[in-house]
Design a protein around this motif. Structure first.
Motif, PDB file in Angstrom:
ATOM      1  N   MET A   1      18.578  -7.899   4.383  1.00 46.80           N
ATOM      2  CA  MET A   1      18.617  -9.300   4.677  1.00 46.80           C
ATOM      3  C   MET A   1      18.570  -9.448   6.198  1.00 46.80           C
ATOM      4  SD  MET A   1      21.444 -12.137   3.598  1.00 46.80           S
ATOM      5  CE  MET A   1      21.128 -11.879   1.885  1.00 46.80           C
ATOM      6  N   ASP A   2      17.688 -10.299   6.697  1.00 46.83           N
ATOM      7  CA  ASP A   2      17.554 -10.525   8.134  1.00 46.83           C
ATOM      8  C   ASP A   2      18.246 -11.822   8.521  1.00 46.83           C
ATOM      9  OD1 ASP A   2      15.970  -8.259   8.437  1.00 46.83           O
ATOM     10  OD2 ASP A   2      14.135  -9.363   8.007  1.00 46.83           O
ATOM     11  N   LEU A   3      19.045 -11.767   9.585  1.00 43.93           N
ATOM     12  CA  LEU A   3      19.748 -12.941  10.098  1.00 43.93           C
ATOM     13  C   LEU A   3      19.359 -13.147  11.553  1.00 43.93           C
ATOM     14  CD1 LEU A   3      23.263 -12.096   8.665  1.00 43.93           C
ATOM     15  CD2 LEU A   3      21.592 -13.654   7.703  1.00 43.93           C
ATOM     16  N   THR A   4      18.926 -14.365  11.894  1.00 43.74           N
ATOM     17  CA  THR A   4      18.532 -14.675  13.264  1.00 43.74           C
ATOM     18  C   THR A   4      19.352 -15.852  13.781  1.00 43.74           C
ATOM     19  OG1 THR A   4      16.769 -16.133  12.489  1.00 43.74           O
ATOM     20  CG2 THR A   4      16.160 -13.857  12.951  1.00 43.74           C
ATOM     21  N   PRO A   5      19.581 -15.910  15.098  1.00 41.52           N
ATOM     22  CA  PRO A   5      20.362 -17.021  15.649  1.00 41.52           C
ATOM     23  C   PRO A   5      19.599 -18.338  15.565  1.00 41.52           C
ATOM     24  CG  PRO A   5      19.628 -15.544  17.401  1.00 41.52           C
ATOM     25  CD  PRO A   5      19.205 -14.943  16.101  1.00 41.52           C
ATOM     26  N   HIS A   6      20.330 -19.415  15.439  1.00 41.90           N
ATOM     27  CA  HIS A   6      19.741 -20.751  15.387  1.00 41.90           C
ATOM     28  C   HIS A   6      19.212 -21.082  16.780  1.00 41.90           C
ATOM     29  CE1 HIS A   6      19.357 -25.049  14.704  1.00 41.90           C
ATOM     30  NE2 HIS A   6      19.447 -24.772  13.412  1.00 41.90           N
ATOM     31  N   ALA A   7      17.961 -21.481  16.891  1.00 40.45           N
ATOM     32  CA  ALA A   7      17.303 -21.671  18.183  1.00 40.45           C
ATOM     33  C   ALA A   7      17.914 -22.787  19.029  1.00 40.45           C
ATOM     34  CB  ALA A   7      15.827 -21.943  17.960  1.00 40.45           C
ATOM     35  N   THR A   8      18.509 -23.802  18.407  1.00 36.17           N
ATOM     36  CA  THR A   8      19.029 -24.934  19.173  1.00 36.17           C
ATOM     37  C   THR A   8      20.506 -24.792  19.525  1.00 36.17           C
ATOM     38  OG1 THR A   8      19.544 -26.166  17.162  1.00 36.17           O
ATOM     39  CG2 THR A   8      17.366 -26.513  18.137  1.00 36.17           C
ATOM     40  N   ARG A   9      21.137 -23.721  19.102  1.00 37.85           N
ATOM     41  CA  ARG A   9      22.574 -23.522  19.361  1.00 37.85           C
ATOM     42  C   ARG A   9      22.752 -22.550  20.520  1.00 37.85           C
ATOM     43  NH1 ARG A   9      25.987 -19.642  18.004  1.00 37.85           N
ATOM     44  NH2 ARG A   9      28.176 -20.147  18.004  1.00 37.85           N
ATOM     45  N   PHE A  10      23.548 -22.961  21.522  1.00 37.61           N
ATOM     46  CA  PHE A  10      23.835 -22.070  22.635  1.00 37.61           C
ATOM     47  C   PHE A  10      24.804 -20.989  22.171  1.00 37.61           C
ATOM     48  CE2 PHE A  10      22.776 -25.775  25.430  1.00 37.61           C
ATOM     49  CZ  PHE A  10      21.684 -25.178  26.033  1.00 37.61           C
ATOM     50  N   PRO A  11      24.596 -19.739  22.584  1.00 36.78           N
ATOM     51  CA  PRO A  11      25.535 -18.677  22.224  1.00 36.78           C
ATOM     52  C   PRO A  11      26.810 -18.781  23.045  1.00 36.78           C
ATOM     53  CG  PRO A  11      23.810 -17.815  23.641  1.00 36.78           C
ATOM     54  CD  PRO A  11      23.450 -19.245  23.346  1.00 36.78           C
ATOM     55  N   SER A  12      27.883 -18.190  22.538  1.00 34.16           N
ATOM     56  CA  SER A  12      29.154 -18.118  23.254  1.00 34.16           C
ATOM     57  C   SER A  12      29.357 -16.698  23.757  1.00 34.16           C
ATOM     58  CB  SER A  12      30.310 -18.489  22.334  1.00 34.16           C
ATOM     59  OG  SER A  12      30.184 -19.812  21.892  1.00 34.16           O
ATOM     60  N   CYS A  13      29.990 -16.568  24.899  1.00 34.34           N
ATOM     61  CA  CYS A  13      30.280 -15.265  25.489  1.00 34.34           C
ATOM     62  C   CYS A  13      31.254 -14.499  24.593  1.00 34.34           C
ATOM     63  CB  CYS A  13      30.868 -15.460  26.884  1.00 34.34           C
ATOM     64  SG  CYS A  13      31.465 -13.932  27.639  1.00 34.34           S
ATOM     65  N   GLY A  14      31.000 -13.219  24.383  1.00 33.87           N
ATOM     66  CA  GLY A  14      31.889 -12.389  23.581  1.00 33.87           C
ATOM     67  C   GLY A  14      33.205 -12.089  24.274  1.00 33.87           C
ATOM     68  N   GLY A  15      33.284 -12.324  25.594  1.00 37.92           N
ATOM     69  CA  GLY A  15      34.519 -12.071  26.330  1.00 37.92           C
ATOM     70  C   GLY A  15      35.411 -13.292  26.404  1.00 37.92           C
ATOM     71  N   CYS A  16      34.891 -14.378  26.998  1.00 40.11           N
ATOM     72  CA  CYS A  16      35.727 -15.565  27.234  1.00 40.11           C
ATOM     73  C   CYS A  16      35.478 -16.690  26.224  1.00 40.11           C
ATOM     74  CB  CYS A  16      35.496 -16.086  28.653  1.00 40.11           C
ATOM     75  SG  CYS A  16      33.824 -16.694  28.960  1.00 40.11           S
ATOM     76  N   GLN A  17      34.496 -16.533  25.348  1.00 40.31           N
ATOM     77  CA  GLN A  17      34.167 -17.495  24.287  1.00 40.31           C
ATOM     78  C   GLN A  17      33.552 -18.803  24.803  1.00 40.31           C
ATOM     79  OE1 GLN A  17      34.569 -16.426  21.059  1.00 40.31           O
ATOM     80  NE2 GLN A  17      35.273 -14.546  21.980  1.00 40.31           N
ATOM     81  N   LYS A  18      33.210 -18.882  26.085  1.00 41.89           N
ATOM     82  CA  LYS A  18      32.589 -20.091  26.634  1.00 41.89           C
ATOM     83  C   LYS A  18      31.105 -20.108  26.293  1.00 41.89           C
ATOM     84  CE  LYS A  18      35.694 -20.386  30.592  1.00 41.89           C
ATOM     85  NZ  LYS A  18      35.771 -20.259  32.059  1.00 41.89           N
ATOM     86  N   PRO A  19      30.528 -21.314  26.087  1.00 42.74           N
ATOM     87  CA  PRO A  19      29.089 -21.398  25.823  1.00 42.74           C
ATOM     88  C   PRO A  19      28.284 -20.920  27.024  1.00 42.74           C
ATOM     89  CG  PRO A  19      30.180 -23.522  25.460  1.00 42.74           C
ATOM     90  CD  PRO A  19      31.188 -22.612  26.041  1.00 42.74           C
ATOM     91  N   CYS A  20      27.174 -20.250  26.761  1.00 50.64           N
ATOM     92  CA  CYS A  20      26.288 -19.739  27.810  1.00 50.64           C
ATOM     93  C   CYS A  20      24.886 -20.292  27.587  1.00 50.64           C
ATOM     94  CB  CYS A  20      26.230 -18.223  27.777  1.00 50.64           C
ATOM     95  SG  CYS A  20      27.807 -17.424  28.049  1.00 50.64           S
ATOM     96  N   SER A  21      24.236 -20.671  28.657  1.00 49.27           N
ATOM     97  CA  SER A  21      22.897 -21.243  28.523  1.00 49.27           C
ATOM     98  C   SER A  21      21.789 -20.227  28.785  1.00 49.27           C
ATOM     99  CB  SER A  21      22.733 -22.434  29.475  1.00 49.27           C
ATOM    100  OG  SER A  21      22.918 -22.014  30.805  1.00 49.27           O
ATOM    101  N   THR A  22      22.132 -19.052  29.292  1.00 43.27           N
ATOM    102  CA  THR A  22      21.098 -18.049  29.575  1.00 43.27           C
ATOM    103  C   THR A  22      21.210 -16.871  28.615  1.00 43.27           C
ATOM    104  OG1 THR A  22      22.499 -16.956  31.208  1.00 43.27           O
ATOM    105  CG2 THR A  22      21.012 -18.639  32.024  1.00 43.27           C
ATOM    106  N   THR A  23      20.062 -16.447  28.118  1.00 44.59           N
ATOM    107  CA  THR A  23      19.983 -15.274  27.251  1.00 44.59           C
ATOM    108  C   THR A  23      19.283 -14.169  28.015  1.00 44.59           C
ATOM    109  OG1 THR A  23      19.905 -16.627  25.254  1.00 44.59           O
ATOM    110  CG2 THR A  23      19.103 -14.375  25.068  1.00 44.59           C
ATOM    111  N   HIS A  24      19.950 -13.038  28.169  1.00 50.12           N
ATOM    112  CA  HIS A  24      19.404 -11.918  28.921  1.00 50.12           C
ATOM    113  C   HIS A  24      18.418 -11.116  28.071  1.00 50.12           C
ATOM    114  CE1 HIS A  24      19.166  -8.661  31.766  1.00 50.12           C
ATOM    115  NE2 HIS A  24      19.622  -7.810  30.873  1.00 50.12           N
ATOM    116  N   GLU A  25      18.792 -10.831  26.830  1.00 46.21           N
ATOM    117  CA  GLU A  25      17.916 -10.075  25.925  1.00 46.21           C
ATOM    118  C   GLU A  25      18.401 -10.236  24.489  1.00 46.21           C
ATOM    119  OE1 GLU A  25      18.052  -5.831  26.456  1.00 46.21           O
ATOM    120  OE2 GLU A  25      20.205  -5.838  26.740  1.00 46.21           O
ATOM    121  N   TYR A  26      17.601  -9.770  23.556  1.00 41.39           N
ATOM    122  CA  TYR A  26      17.941  -9.769  22.128  1.00 41.39           C
ATOM    123  C   TYR A  26      18.120  -8.331  21.672  1.00 41.39           C
ATOM    124  CZ  TYR A  26      16.576 -14.665  21.831  1.00 41.39           C
ATOM    125  OH  TYR A  26      16.502 -16.017  22.000  1.00 41.39           O
TER     126      TYR A  26
END
Length: 67
Positions: A1-26
């Protein structure tokens, strides 16, 4: 089963849990889940490595996925 992130949702930092607007890589990770009807279940999860202002480059936080 393949799971991909929702394109319109900003990811949250795994350390501080704050939303991040930049994606470095997948990164694709394979996660073993509980078997269904006696069959092995593997999830292919596409995770984003984000650029956090406070923590630097971190993997995004996924609430249902343990570190």
């Amino acid at each position: 089963m393949d799971l991909t992130p929702h394109a319109t949702r900003f990811p949250s930092c795994g350390g501080c849990q704050k939303p991040c607007s930049t994606t470095h890589e997948y990164c694709e990770r394979t996660v073993r889940d509980l078997p269904i009807l006696g069959r092995a279940v593997r999830l292919s999860v596409l995770l984003r490595r984000v650029g956090c202002r406070d923590c630097g480059k971190r993997m995004e936080a996924v609430s249902w996925l343990d570190r």
